[in-house]
Design a protein around this motif. Structure first.
Motif, PDB file in Angstrom:
ATOM      1  N   THR A 158       0.691   4.215  -0.955  1.00  0.00           N
ATOM      2  CA  THR A 158       0.175   5.560  -0.668  1.00  0.00           C
ATOM      3  C   THR A 158       0.263   5.892   0.816  1.00  0.00           C
ATOM      4  O   THR A 158       0.211   7.064   1.185  1.00  0.00           O
ATOM      5  CB  THR A 158      -1.291   5.697  -1.126  1.00  0.00           C
ATOM      6  OG1 THR A 158      -2.085   4.709  -0.461  1.00  0.00           O
ATOM      7  CG2 THR A 158      -1.412   5.534  -2.623  1.00  0.00           C
ATOM      8  N   LEU A 159       0.388   4.886   1.672  1.00  0.00           N
ATOM      9  CA  LEU A 159       0.492   5.161   3.101  1.00  0.00           C
ATOM     10  C   LEU A 159       1.826   5.826   3.403  1.00  0.00           C
ATOM     11  O   LEU A 159       2.873   5.377   2.926  1.00  0.00           O
ATOM     12  CB  LEU A 159       0.401   3.863   3.913  1.00  0.00           C
ATOM     13  CG  LEU A 159      -0.977   3.424   4.381  1.00  0.00           C
ATOM     14  CD1 LEU A 159      -1.871   3.070   3.201  1.00  0.00           C
ATOM     15  CD2 LEU A 159      -0.868   2.261   5.343  1.00  0.00           C
ATOM     16  N   ALA A 173       0.865  -1.188   0.000  1.00  0.00           N
ATOM     17  CA  ALA A 173       0.000   0.000   0.000  1.00  0.00           C
ATOM     18  C   ALA A 173       0.895   1.230   0.000  1.00  0.00           C
ATOM     19  O   ALA A 173       1.032   1.925   1.013  1.00  0.00           O
ATOM     20  CB  ALA A 173      -0.914  -0.014   1.217  1.00  0.00           C
ATOM     21  N   ASP A 190      -6.360   1.592   1.161  1.00  0.00           N
ATOM     22  CA  ASP A 190      -5.983   2.573   0.154  1.00  0.00           C
ATOM     23  C   ASP A 190      -7.193   2.766  -0.754  1.00  0.00           C
ATOM     24  O   ASP A 190      -8.315   2.441  -0.364  1.00  0.00           O
ATOM     25  CB  ASP A 190      -4.701   2.174  -0.585  1.00  0.00           C
ATOM     26  CG  ASP A 190      -4.803   0.815  -1.274  1.00  0.00           C
ATOM     27  OD1 ASP A 190      -5.933   0.374  -1.582  1.00  0.00           O
ATOM     28  OD2 ASP A 190      -3.754   0.180  -1.506  1.00  0.00           O
ATOM     29  N   THR A 191      -7.002   3.294  -1.929  1.00  0.00           N
ATOM     30  CA  THR A 191      -8.169   3.626  -2.750  1.00  0.00           C
ATOM     31  C   THR A 191      -8.883   2.415  -3.331  1.00  0.00           C
ATOM     32  O   THR A 191     -10.017   2.545  -3.800  1.00  0.00           O
ATOM     33  CB  THR A 191      -7.752   4.545  -3.908  1.00  0.00           C
ATOM     34  OG1 THR A 191      -6.699   3.923  -4.648  1.00  0.00           O
ATOM     35  CG2 THR A 191      -7.287   5.895  -3.387  1.00  0.00           C
ATOM     36  N   GLY A 245      -6.434   9.559   0.721  1.00  0.00           N
ATOM     37  CA  GLY A 245      -6.451   8.311  -0.016  1.00  0.00           C
ATOM     38  C   GLY A 245      -6.032   7.106   0.788  1.00  0.00           C
ATOM     39  O   GLY A 245      -5.774   6.038   0.232  1.00  0.00           O
ATOM     40  N   TRP A 246      -5.973   7.211   2.124  1.00  0.00           N
ATOM     41  CA  TRP A 246      -5.623   6.065   2.955  1.00  0.00           C
ATOM     42  C   TRP A 246      -6.257   6.199   4.332  1.00  0.00           C
ATOM     43  O   TRP A 246      -6.655   7.280   4.741  1.00  0.00           O
ATOM     44  CB  TRP A 246      -4.105   5.915   3.108  1.00  0.00           C
ATOM     45  CG  TRP A 246      -3.414   7.119   3.717  1.00  0.00           C
ATOM     46  CD1 TRP A 246      -2.864   8.160   3.048  1.00  0.00           C
ATOM     47  CD2 TRP A 246      -3.233   7.404   5.114  1.00  0.00           C
ATOM     48  NE1 TRP A 246      -2.344   9.092   3.927  1.00  0.00           N
ATOM     49  CE2 TRP A 246      -2.551   8.648   5.203  1.00  0.00           C
ATOM     50  CE3 TRP A 246      -3.567   6.750   6.293  1.00  0.00           C
ATOM     51  CZ2 TRP A 246      -2.205   9.225   6.432  1.00  0.00           C
ATOM     52  CZ3 TRP A 246      -3.224   7.325   7.523  1.00  0.00           C
ATOM     53  CH2 TRP A 246      -2.546   8.547   7.579  1.00  0.00           C
TER      54      TRP A 246
END
Length: 413
Positions: free
Chosen positions: A113-114, A111, A367-368, A208-209
């Motif tokens: 985006t984290l 993930a 996440d998304t 987004g997370w």
């Protein structure tokens, strides 16, 4: 988030890139209960490993710049006023902890985006009366594991071989799984807080997370210069037989004592000489349908101990790395197919005079497109590969069931 309308429910809604549902209470683990309905976000910091620099120092400097000086944790907590800055949420990933320890982190993150560090400063505002949001349809798809049971068992065998060579004494192995979803993931992540034994139940969200935590384990708590960590090691089903087996298991006790010694050494790096003690050694406590063994390690902070040095000494937590810590971390990055993401890190509340960070075991993230979970256990020479695979499955089962909206943690008779 996923699939159109759900993205709007997780959109940015304020300054500093703030991403949170408007007009909802603060649900960060360990945030003061009396203040949760009166807090508003004042400032936010995100950091990723590719940004470079020292995340521990960055967190301490950011907090000081926003009215939360944590340069000397031995000072008594000031009187709490219900005006101005209250405190801050602090999240540090396992990868950031390994970075602080000087260990490699090469596995790809499932993930990405984290962030690896998040600090969110909150201040008191007016009491809010928020109408409940209309529920949205929720669907959680099947879980896909990052490794097969055979690959997990092979990794256990590799750790045992390393122990036989004298490279490590114990290594914690963690597996990951992901599942697609539709709808708003925040209600599902918030349900984790209600799991029995979730001492650090709560959520933290970003652009987004989102992270949901049901952790029973204290990574580090500091109150007026008094340090506490509560390592957990050793697991059995929460039945009378399981309780007896856990207390009688030489393997589980040896695994536990190893980590207690590691935590004693970690605290000794930042404590006054001679103040490290162990209380309640190998006490059995319950989390959902599992018995787990916990000990309490205490110490008095060395003069002038600040947040940055505290994080460097305690992250990542010894119960999710192994011993020696650096050697175990090096082995982990070669054996685990993906990164640990939101799990096995730190999440909680910080304010002058008081820090309370949980270790992000029993943790999920969104996440998304996907929900993510992680689970694992400590591997020693006496470990049985099939038992380790089953233990990891038992730890993650209540998390996955709760995310799906099912209740599986009724007391067993």
């Amino acid at each position: 988030m996923a699939h159109g309308k759900s993205t709007e429910r997780m959109r940015k809604v304020g300054p500093y890139g703030v991403e949170t549902l408007p007009q909802v209470r603060v649900d960060v683990p360990a945030a003061p209960t009396a203040c949760r309905d009166t807090l508003t976000e004042r400032a936010r910091l995100h950091w990723h490993r590719h940004d470079g620099g020292d995340p521990a120092a960055l967190a301490e400097e950011f907090l000081a710049a926003h009215g939360l000086p944590l340069h000397d944790l031995t000072r008594p907590a000031p009187t709490h006023h219900h005006s101005g800055v209250c405190g801050a949420a602090l999240y540090l990933s396992a990868a950031a902890g390994a970075h602080l320890a000087g260990a490699p982190t090469t596995a790809p993150e499932p993930a990405p985006t984290l962030p690896d560090l998040t600090v969110v400063v909150y201040e008191h505002g007016p009491t809010r009366a928020t109408p409940p949001a209309a529920p949205t349809p929720w669907w959680l798809g099947p879980w896909t594991e990052s490794w097969t049971p055979r690959q997990h068992a092979d990794a256990v065998a590799a750790v045992r071989a390393a122990i036989g060579r004298g490279d490590v004494y114990q290594t914690n192995l963690v597996g990951h799984a992901a599942a697609p979803y539709t709808g708003d993931p925040l209600p599902a992540l918030r349900r984790l807080s209600a799991l029995p034994g979730a001492r650090y139940g709560g959520v933290l969200t970003g652009d987004g997370w989102a992270i949901g935590c049901a952790s029973p384990e204290t990574l580090i708590e500091v109150t007026d210069g008094h340090l506490i960590t509560r390592p957990i090691k050793g697991t059995r089903p929460a039945t009378p037989t399981g309780h007896t087996e856990l207390l009688a298991s030489a393997k589980e006790r040896a695994e536990h004592i190893m980590i207690v010694d590691l935590e004693r050494n970690d605290l000794a790096r930042i404590a006054r000489t001679g103040t490290v003690t162990v209380d309640d050694l190998f006490t059995v406590r319950r989390w959902c349908d599992l018995w787990q063994a916990e000990s309490t390690v205490r110490a008095t902070a060395a003069d002038g101990l600040g947040l940055a040095d505290l994080l460097r000494a305690t992250c990542p937590g010894g119960s999710v790395t192994g011993a020696p810590k650096h050697a175990a971390l090096t082995q982990i990055t070669t054996l685990e197919p993906v990164g640990r993401g939101a799990s096995m890190g730190a999440l909680g509340w910080v304010t002058p005079g008081h820090i309370d960070l949980g270790l992000t075991i029993r943790t999920a993230a969104a996440d998304t497109d996907l929900l993510h979970t992680w689970a694992g256990g400590g591997i020693t020479w006496d470990s049985d590969a099939h038992a380790e695979v089953a233990e990891a499955a038992a730890k993650t089962a209540p998390i996955r069931a709760t995310l799906a909206g099912h209740e599986t943690h009724r007391p067993r008779r």
